[in-house]
Design a protein around this motif. Structure first.
Motif, PDB file in Angstrom:
ATOM      1  N   LEU A 151      60.085  62.755  23.323  1.00 24.89           N
ATOM      2  CA  LEU A 151      59.290  63.456  22.585  1.00 24.89           C
ATOM      3  C   LEU A 151      57.798  62.621  22.646  1.00 24.89           C
ATOM      4  O   LEU A 151      56.911  63.401  22.612  1.00 24.89           O
ATOM      5  N   ARG A 152      57.966  61.439  22.764  1.00 24.25           N
ATOM      6  CA  ARG A 152      56.720  60.621  22.908  1.00 24.25           C
ATOM      7  C   ARG A 152      56.006  60.738  24.020  1.00 24.25           C
ATOM      8  O   ARG A 152      54.708  60.848  24.281  1.00 24.25           O
ATOM      9  N   ALA A 153      56.923  61.251  25.335  1.00 30.73           N
ATOM     10  CA  ALA A 153      56.071  61.511  26.454  1.00 30.73           C
ATOM     11  C   ALA A 153      55.248  62.805  26.380  1.00 30.73           C
ATOM     12  O   ALA A 153      54.500  62.936  27.202  1.00 30.73           O
ATOM     13  N   ARG A 154      55.460  63.530  25.392  1.00 30.18           N
ATOM     14  CA  ARG A 154      54.817  64.841  25.004  1.00 30.18           C
ATOM     15  C   ARG A 154      53.739  64.410  23.989  1.00 30.18           C
ATOM     16  O   ARG A 154      53.369  65.541  23.394  1.00 30.18           O
ATOM     17  N   GLY A 155      53.596  63.563  23.845  1.00 34.08           N
ATOM     18  CA  GLY A 155      52.322  63.119  22.899  1.00 34.08           C
ATOM     19  C   GLY A 155      52.858  63.194  21.413  1.00 34.08           C
ATOM     20  O   GLY A 155      51.934  62.951  20.494  1.00 34.08           O
ATOM     21  N   ALA A 156      54.014  63.180  21.033  1.00 34.90           N
ATOM     22  CA  ALA A 156      54.473  62.991  19.660  1.00 34.90           C
ATOM     23  C   ALA A 156      54.294  61.808  18.857  1.00 34.90           C
ATOM     24  O   ALA A 156      54.324  60.626  19.363  1.00 34.90           O
ATOM     25  N   ARG A 157      53.559  61.856  17.718  1.00 33.73           N
ATOM     26  CA  ARG A 157      53.263  60.901  16.784  1.00 33.73           C
ATOM     27  C   ARG A 157      53.756  61.104  15.442  1.00 33.73           C
ATOM     28  O   ARG A 157      54.118  62.157  15.137  1.00 33.73           O
ATOM     29  N   GLY A 158      54.080  59.898  14.535  1.00 32.24           N
ATOM     30  CA  GLY A 158      54.693  60.417  13.357  1.00 32.24           C
ATOM     31  C   GLY A 158      56.103  61.035  13.456  1.00 32.24           C
ATOM     32  O   GLY A 158      56.351  61.958  12.529  1.00 32.24           O
ATOM     33  N   LEU A 159      56.963  60.365  14.273  1.00 31.93           N
ATOM     34  CA  LEU A 159      58.140  61.012  14.279  1.00 31.93           C
ATOM     35  C   LEU A 159      58.993  60.829  13.154  1.00 31.93           C
ATOM     36  O   LEU A 159      59.156  59.876  12.562  1.00 31.93           O
ATOM     37  N   SER A 160      59.517  62.071  12.487  1.00 35.62           N
ATOM     38  CA  SER A 160      60.606  61.903  11.659  1.00 35.62           C
ATOM     39  C   SER A 160      62.022  62.564  12.143  1.00 35.62           C
ATOM     40  O   SER A 160      61.977  63.424  12.918  1.00 35.62           O
ATOM     41  N   ALA A 161      63.001  62.222  11.583  1.00 40.03           N
ATOM     42  CA  ALA A 161      64.606  62.615  11.975  1.00 40.03           C
ATOM     43  C   ALA A 161      65.200  63.072  10.714  1.00 40.03           C
ATOM     44  O   ALA A 161      65.155  62.597   9.626  1.00 40.03           O
ATOM     45  N   TRP A 162      65.801  64.313  10.623  1.00 39.40           N
ATOM     46  CA  TRP A 162      66.731  64.852   9.668  1.00 39.40           C
ATOM     47  C   TRP A 162      67.953  64.751  10.282  1.00 39.40           C
ATOM     48  O   TRP A 162      68.608  65.215  11.207  1.00 39.40           O
ATOM     49  N   LEU A 163      68.951  64.108   9.304  1.00 35.43           N
ATOM     50  CA  LEU A 163      70.312  63.659   9.861  1.00 35.43           C
ATOM     51  C   LEU A 163      71.271  64.875   9.072  1.00 35.43           C
ATOM     52  O   LEU A 163      71.292  64.678   7.880  1.00 35.43           O
ATOM     53  N   GLY A 164      71.865  65.580   9.803  1.00 31.11           N
ATOM     54  CA  GLY A 164      72.688  66.602   8.837  1.00 31.11           C
ATOM     55  C   GLY A 164      74.424  66.080   8.855  1.00 31.11           C
ATOM     56  O   GLY A 164      74.690  65.111   8.799  1.00 31.11           O
ATOM     57  N   PRO A 165      74.753  67.133   8.542  1.00 37.25           N
ATOM     58  CA  PRO A 165      76.281  66.894   7.787  1.00 37.25           C
ATOM     59  C   PRO A 165      77.201  66.260   9.071  1.00 37.25           C
ATOM     60  O   PRO A 165      77.010  66.588  10.021  1.00 37.25           O
ATOM     61  N   SER A 166      77.919  65.011   8.920  1.00 36.63           N
ATOM     62  CA  SER A 166      78.827  64.645   9.890  1.00 36.63           C
ATOM     63  C   SER A 166      79.757  63.785   9.005  1.00 36.63           C
ATOM     64  O   SER A 166      79.716  63.668   7.768  1.00 36.63           O
TER      65      SER A 166
END
Length: 262
Positions: A151-166
């Motif tokens: 993702l960062r190799a594609r220029g992504a900044r300010g990454l956020s992640a949503w964790l779903g049910p597990s």
């Protein structure tokens, strides 16, 4: 390993939309969501009727408003490969446990106890998004690190992640040796079941790995019971019921770019 069924059961009212466990706008014209069993089994590898699965996938695409056949599913193998959904020569179903896009291709990740991770960042030309399948093997081997790297190799900044049910750490019983091996690699996965045996907390491990990478972590809650797939029978759990199929995590664009790219 021996498994004791947990006492907690889901007996709350169904949510208004029986397809989604949770969904929401996350900015930049992007939505993320996690289905529940109201959407039906969405995996082709569980012995279900293939035509029925394809019909459910088509219904899901209509539900989220993306063109038919545009939602990218993966052939997940508990590895760390990351598919580039923007490649012209991409297979229709890439063999990978993660995928990224900088052009708004709608992405899906299947789970039935593992952690579905949806990632969104701001890129130079709009949002950069990804999905990852964080099971025990993939989590320990670095699937989240590789996805964030791509993702960062594609220029992504300010990454956020949503964790779903597990499956939760109070339910995911494993042999003691397996826990010791896992904890040596990712200490945050250490857990004990509610009945006192060795366990792994995959969600805790994913949370720690992402935070260490500088990714903001969001853990949605729904009004339809536990986020533990084993405890909540509205969610698919391979441990509870191998025939329950797979639920999915989804990330897609709702603006003109997402529609064009799809």
């Amino acid at each position: 390993p021996r498994h004791r069924r947990p006492r907690r059961r889901h007996d709350e009212a169904r949510q208004e939309d029986p397809v989604f466990w949770w969904q929401g706008d996350v900015g930049q014209g992007v939505r993320v969501a996690f289905t529940d069993r109201g959407a039906g089994n969405l995996a082709l590898h569980t012995g279900d009727d293939a035509d029925a699965v394809r019909s459910r996938r088509a219904a899901l695409e209509r539900s989220i408003g993306v063109p038919g056949g545009s939602l990218v599913f993966l052939e997940q193998v508990h590895g760390t490969d990351v598919a580039d959904a923007d490649r012209d020569d991409r297979p229709a179903v890439p063999t990978a446990d993660a995928a990224v896009t900088a052009t708004g291709v709608p992405l899906a990740v299947m789970v039935a106890d593992c952690v579905p991770v949806l990632l969104v960042g701001e890129g130079p030309r709009g949002p950069v998004t990804g999905v990852a399948h964080a099971g025990r093997r993939g989590l320990l081997d670095g699937v989240l690190e590789r996805t964030v790297e791509q993702l960062r190799a594609r220029g992504a900044r300010g990454l956020s992640a949503w964790l779903g049910p597990s499956i939760c750490g109070s339910c995911y019983e494993v042999p003691a040796a397996m826990r010791e091996e896992a904890v040596a690699r990712v200490p945050a996965v250490a857990a004990t079941t509610s009945w006192g045996t060795p366990a792994l907390d995959l969600r805790g491990g994913a949370r720690e790995r992402l935070s260490a990478l500088g990714v903001g972590v969001v853990e949605p809650t729904a009004d339809t019971g536990s986020s533990c797939t084993l405890e909540n029978e509205q969610l698919s759990s391979h441990r509870r019921d191998p025939g329950s199929g797979r639920i999915v995590g989804l990330v897609w664009g709702t603006g003109p770019r997402g529609e064009d790219a799809a």
